[in-house]
Design a protein around this motif. Structure first.
Motif, PDB file in Angstrom:
ATOM      1  N   ILE A  93     -75.715  37.865 -76.902  1.00  0.00           N
ATOM      2  CA  ILE A  93     -76.459  38.715 -75.973  1.00  0.00           C
ATOM      3  C   ILE A  93     -76.823  37.852 -74.775  1.00  0.00           C
ATOM      4  N   ASP A  94     -76.056  37.987 -73.696  1.00  0.00           N
ATOM      5  CA  ASP A  94     -76.212  37.099 -72.549  1.00  0.00           C
ATOM      6  C   ASP A  94     -77.637  37.076 -72.020  1.00  0.00           C
ATOM      7  N   ALA A  95     -78.289  38.244 -71.994  1.00  0.00           N
ATOM      8  CA  ALA A  95     -79.639  38.316 -71.435  1.00  0.00           C
ATOM      9  C   ALA A  95     -80.626  37.471 -72.220  1.00  0.00           C
ATOM     10  N   LEU A  96     -80.321  37.209 -73.501  1.00  0.00           N
ATOM     11  CA  LEU A  96     -81.243  36.447 -74.340  1.00  0.00           C
ATOM     12  C   LEU A  96     -80.756  35.035 -74.600  1.00  0.00           C
ATOM     13  N   GLN A  97     -79.516  34.705 -74.230  1.00  0.00           N
ATOM     14  CA  GLN A  97     -78.963  33.411 -74.567  1.00  0.00           C
ATOM     15  C   GLN A  97     -78.746  32.531 -73.341  1.00  0.00           C
ATOM     16  N   ALA A  98     -79.327  32.907 -72.231  1.00  0.00           N
ATOM     17  CA  ALA A  98     -79.090  32.166 -70.995  1.00  0.00           C
ATOM     18  C   ALA A  98     -79.936  30.905 -70.905  1.00  0.00           C
ATOM     19  N   THR A  99     -80.937  30.739 -71.746  1.00  0.00           N
ATOM     20  CA  THR A  99     -81.808  29.576 -71.686  1.00  0.00           C
ATOM     21  C   THR A  99     -81.609  28.703 -72.918  1.00  0.00           C
ATOM     22  N   ALA A 100     -81.996  27.439 -72.793  1.00  0.00           N
ATOM     23  CA  ALA A 100     -81.822  26.489 -73.881  1.00  0.00           C
ATOM     24  C   ALA A 100     -82.579  26.941 -75.121  1.00  0.00           C
ATOM     25  N   GLY A 101     -81.915  26.864 -76.262  1.00  0.00           N
ATOM     26  CA  GLY A 101     -82.561  27.223 -77.521  1.00  0.00           C
ATOM     27  C   GLY A 101     -82.623  28.696 -77.804  1.00  0.00           C
ATOM     28  N   ALA A 102     -82.142  29.535 -76.855  1.00  0.00           N
ATOM     29  CA  ALA A 102     -82.272  30.983 -77.035  1.00  0.00           C
ATOM     30  C   ALA A 102     -81.388  31.493 -78.169  1.00  0.00           C
ATOM     31  N   ALA A 103     -80.209  30.880 -78.369  1.00  0.00           N
ATOM     32  CA  ALA A 103     -79.316  31.342 -79.434  1.00  0.00           C
ATOM     33  C   ALA A 103     -79.957  31.158 -80.802  1.00  0.00           C
ATOM     34  N   ALA A 104     -80.624  30.026 -80.986  1.00  0.00           N
ATOM     35  CA  ALA A 104     -81.311  29.786 -82.263  1.00  0.00           C
ATOM     36  C   ALA A 104     -82.465  30.759 -82.452  1.00  0.00           C
ATOM     37  N   ARG A 105     -83.187  31.065 -81.371  1.00  0.00           N
ATOM     38  CA  ARG A 105     -84.289  32.028 -81.474  1.00  0.00           C
ATOM     39  C   ARG A 105     -83.768  33.427 -81.796  1.00  0.00           C
ATOM     40  N   LEU A 106     -82.621  33.788 -81.211  1.00  0.00           N
ATOM     41  CA  LEU A 106     -82.014  35.082 -81.507  1.00  0.00           C
ATOM     42  C   LEU A 106     -81.612  35.152 -82.980  1.00  0.00           C
ATOM     43  N   ALA A 107     -81.018  34.084 -83.493  1.00  0.00           N
ATOM     44  CA  ALA A 107     -80.634  34.053 -84.905  1.00  0.00           C
ATOM     45  C   ALA A 107     -81.862  34.172 -85.801  1.00  0.00           C
ATOM     46  N   GLU A 108     -82.937  33.519 -85.424  1.00  0.00           N
ATOM     47  CA  GLU A 108     -84.169  33.609 -86.220  1.00  0.00           C
ATOM     48  C   GLU A 108     -84.745  35.024 -86.165  1.00  0.00           C
ATOM     49  N   ALA A 109     -84.699  35.657 -84.998  1.00  0.00           N
ATOM     50  CA  ALA A 109     -85.185  37.037 -84.880  1.00  0.00           C
ATOM     51  C   ALA A 109     -84.352  37.976 -85.745  1.00  0.00           C
ATOM     52  N   ARG A 110     -83.042  37.762 -85.779  1.00  0.00           N
ATOM     53  CA  ARG A 110     -82.180  38.579 -86.631  1.00  0.00           C
ATOM     54  C   ARG A 110     -82.501  38.357 -88.106  1.00  0.00           C
ATOM     55  N   THR A 111     -82.761  37.107 -88.473  1.00  0.00           N
ATOM     56  CA  THR A 111     -83.123  36.805 -89.853  1.00  0.00           C
ATOM     57  C   THR A 111     -84.406  37.529 -90.249  1.00  0.00           C
ATOM     58  N   GLN A 112     -85.410  37.471 -89.386  1.00  0.00           N
ATOM     59  CA  GLN A 112     -86.686  38.132 -89.667  1.00  0.00           C
ATOM     60  C   GLN A 112     -86.514  39.644 -89.764  1.00  0.00           C
ATOM     61  N   MET A 113     -85.656  40.202 -88.912  1.00  0.00           N
ATOM     62  CA  MET A 113     -85.412  41.643 -88.963  1.00  0.00           C
ATOM     63  C   MET A 113     -84.788  42.036 -90.292  1.00  0.00           C
ATOM     64  N   LEU A 114     -83.801  41.269 -90.750  1.00  0.00           N
ATOM     65  CA  LEU A 114     -83.151  41.574 -92.028  1.00  0.00           C
ATOM     66  C   LEU A 114     -84.123  41.401 -93.196  1.00  0.00           C
ATOM     67  N   GLN A 115     -84.952  40.388 -93.134  1.00  0.00           N
ATOM     68  CA  GLN A 115     -85.968  40.209 -94.172  1.00  0.00           C
ATOM     69  C   GLN A 115     -86.926  41.392 -94.213  1.00  0.00           C
ATOM     70  N   SER A 116     -87.265  41.934 -93.031  1.00  0.00           N
ATOM     71  CA  SER A 116     -88.269  43.001 -92.961  1.00  0.00           C
ATOM     72  C   SER A 116     -87.807  44.283 -93.642  1.00  0.00           C
ATOM     73  N   VAL A 117     -86.479  44.489 -93.743  1.00  0.00           N
ATOM     74  CA  VAL A 117     -85.969  45.703 -94.391  1.00  0.00           C
ATOM     75  C   VAL A 117     -85.564  45.460 -95.842  1.00  0.00           C
ATOM     76  N   GLY A 118     -85.817  44.240 -96.352  1.00  0.00           N
ATOM     77  CA  GLY A 118     -85.552  43.949 -97.754  1.00  0.00           C
ATOM     78  C   GLY A 118     -84.210  43.316 -98.037  1.00  0.00           C
ATOM     79  N   ALA A 119     -83.513  42.835 -96.996  1.00  0.00           N
ATOM     80  CA  ALA A 119     -82.220  42.187 -97.229  1.00  0.00           C
ATOM     81  C   ALA A 119     -82.412  40.866 -97.958  1.00  0.00           C
ATOM     82  N   SER A 120     -81.390  40.476 -98.696  1.00  0.00           N
ATOM     83  CA  SER A 120     -81.426  39.215 -99.431  1.00  0.00           C
ATOM     84  C   SER A 120     -80.142  38.438 -99.148  1.00  0.00           C
ATOM     85  N   GLU A 121     -80.034  37.250 -99.750  1.00  0.00           N
ATOM     86  CA  GLU A 121     -78.841  36.402 -99.564  1.00  0.00           C
ATOM     87  C   GLU A 121     -78.572  36.164 -98.079  1.00  0.00           C
TER      88      GLU A 121
END
Length: 202
Positions: A93-121
Motif C-alpha cells: 500500500i504505497d500510501a502507507l509504505q512511503a516512510t521508513a519502517g512503514a512496511a513493518a507497521r503495516l504487517a503488525e496492523a494486519r497481524t492485530q486485525m487477524l488476531q482480533s477476529v480469532g485467527a490463529s497460526e
C-alpha cells in the motif's frame, strides 16, 4: 441512512460463484478485490491476493481492514459447509509504505486485525519487494467456532460503524455551507430596506 455493509459481487458485477475473484463496492465505488479463491484438497478455503483501491484517496488503512473483514464474513456465512479459511495479506500500500519502517507497521496492523477476529497460526514472512524494504506477507488460519464467529461479528459491526462515520464526515466536509434560515434572510433584507429608506442610518 444507516450503513449496513459493503456490496460483494463476482466479476463484472455478477452473482458470486465460489472460486471466482470477488469485488467489494460501496454503492458504485470500487473498494477492493480478492483475486485468488481456491479450495485445498483438505477442504480449506484459501483467500489470497487482497487488493484495495487507491487507499490514499480513501484516506485510511481502516478501509482496507473493513474490506478484509467483509470478505471473510461473506465466505463464512455464505458457505457454511467450509469451516477453515486460509488468509494471506501481502499487497503493498504505497500510501502507507512511503516512510521508513512503514512496511513493518503495516504487517503488525494486519497481524492485530487477524488476531482480533480469532485467527490463529499467524505468520509474518519477509518477502523481497522491488520498491519497499522489509516487505512482509502476513498469513493465518481462521477456524469456524462459536467464539470466533462472535469475534468476527463484533469486529464487522465496529468496522462498519467506523466506516459509516468516516463517510458521513467526508460528506459533511464536501457539502456546501447551508443557506441561512429564511427568518434570518428576512431580517437582513428588512435591515437593508431600512438603511435604503434612511441613508443616514449605520
Amino acid at each position: 441512512m444507516t450503513f449496513s455493509g459493503l456490496r460483494i459481487t463476482g466479476p463484472d458485477a455478477g452473482p458470486y460463484v465460489l472460486g471466482q475473484p470477488l469485488d467489494v463496492l460501496d454503492g458504485d465505488l470500487h473498494l477492493g478485490r480478492l483475486n485468488s479463491v481456491s479450495l485445498s484438497p483438505g477442504g480449506e478455503l484459501l483467500l489470497d491476493d487482497f487488493r484495495t483501491t487507491d487507499l490514499s484517496r480513501m484516506g485510511t488503512w481502516r478501509t482496507a481492514r473493513l474490506v478484509v473483514v467483509e470478505i471473510l464474513s461473506f465466505f463464512v456465512y455464505r458457505f457454511p459447509s467450509i469451516s477453515t479459511f486460509g488468509i494471506s495479506l501481502s499487497a503493498d500500500i504505497d500510501a502507507l509504505q512511503a516512510t521508513a519502517g512503514a512496511a513493518a507497521r503495516l504487517a503488525e496492523a494486519r497481524t492485530q486485525m487477524l488476531q482480533s477476529v480469532g485467527a490463529s497460526e499467524i505468520r509474518m514472512t519477509p518477502r523481497p519487494h522491488p520498491r519497499h524494504a522489509a516487505h512482509f506477507v502476513v498469513s493465518a488460519a481462521w477456524h469456524y467456532n462459536t467464539d470466533n464467529a462472535q469475534l468476527l461479528a463484533e469486529v464487522l459491526a465496529q468496522e462498519r460503524l467506523a466506516y459509516a462515520e468516516r463517510r458521513q464526515a467526508g460528506a459533511a466536509q464536501a457539502a456546501p455551507a447551508p443557506a441561512p434560515p429564511r427568518s434570518m434572510i428576512g431580517r437582513l433584507l428588512a435591515k437593508e430596506r431600512h438603511n435604503n429608506d434612511n441613508p443616514a442610518a449605520t
